[in-house]
Write an enzyme that holds these catalytic residues in place. Structure first.
Site: not given
Length: 262
Positions: A140, A237
């Site tokens: 990521e 998130e």
């Protein structure tokens, strides 16, 4: 697509033993956990099972100092990464989660050639295990405001790594929040990244609260995912402004388009 509750962020005000049931009560069928290492793997597995939640993603362990963002790309830290990855494997085995985010680390002060070689070695090691154990590893890009010094901050940088390995076991973790914080055009980024995306996360770029689908073209860029070949989890998130349940109104436009399922 379906929503996965990030228990670390969404229910930060609750004791850990209460977070699983709270997510289930709010209608979630799945969860993410950033670092499920404060309890034995079997404890997390039991909590997930009791709440009827599937674990969709978690990170490899991190350390202190330069290891605060992981070990995979840190020169001279092969032993630390291998030990961290073994910890992650134990969680994967206990919980049945097949997806692990490999944390690369803060590479400040390291020459690109050195940290890239360290990352290549770490990923080669991890992918041999992933192939044998049926795991998928994700990388990521983390924005520079929040994660200064991290090995990569743009999806394009991650995709360059993925191309070198060309493995179905190594995928891009595409996070709309980090893209927005970098000032990227979300639709352009998701279109370019689509062949590599293995997992998606969302948050609002203002304060990392609930996603604001009306900003930065986020609604169109999220709605485009199924047509681009992604129909998996959307990881929530973010830190709710109030309660997690109250904050879920953000996804109403996706429900209206028939893009979300239980």
């Amino acid at each position: 697509m379906r929503l996965s509750a990030n228990l670390t962020w969404l229910y930060h005000d609750l004791d850990w033993a209460r977070r699983f049931g709270a997510a289930a009560a709010d209608g979630f069928a799945a969860a993410e956990i950033l670092l499920p290492y404060d309890q034995p793997p079997q404890w997390y597995a039991a909590q997930l099972r009791a709440a009827g939640l599937e674990l969709t993603l978690f990170n490899t362990p991190i350390g202190a100092g330069q290891g605060r963002l992981g070990w995979a790309a840190l020169p001279g830290a092969a032993r630390e990464f291998d030990a961290a990855f073994d910890q992650a494997r134990a969680v994967a085995e206990a919980t049945g989660c097949r997806r692990i985010h490999v944390m690369a680390g803060d590479v400040s002060g390291h020459a690109p050639d050195a940290w890239q070689a360290a990352l290549a070695r770490s990923l080669e090691h991890a992918l041999r295990i992933a192939d044998a154990e049926g795991l998928t590893l994700t990388l990521e890009a983390l924005n520079r405001d929040d994660m200064a010094g991290y090995a990569y901050h743009l999806p394009a940088q991650v995709m360059a790594i993925l191309r070198k390995f060309d493995s179905p076991r190594l995928r891009l973790q595409f996070d709309y929040y980090h893209c927005a914080k970098e000032g990227l055009a979300l639709m352009d980024e998701v279109r370019a990244a689509a062949p590599w995306i293995g997992y998606v996360q969302l948050a609002g770029d203002q304060g990392r609260a609930e996603p604001d689908l009306g900003r930065n073209g986020m609604l169109d860029a999220v709605a485009a995912l199924p047509g681009l070949g992604y129909d998996g989890w959307l990881g929530c998130e973010y830190r709710p402004r109030a309660s997690a349940a109250e904050g879920l109104a953000w996804c109403a436009p996706l429900h209206a388009k028939g893009l979300l399922f239980k």
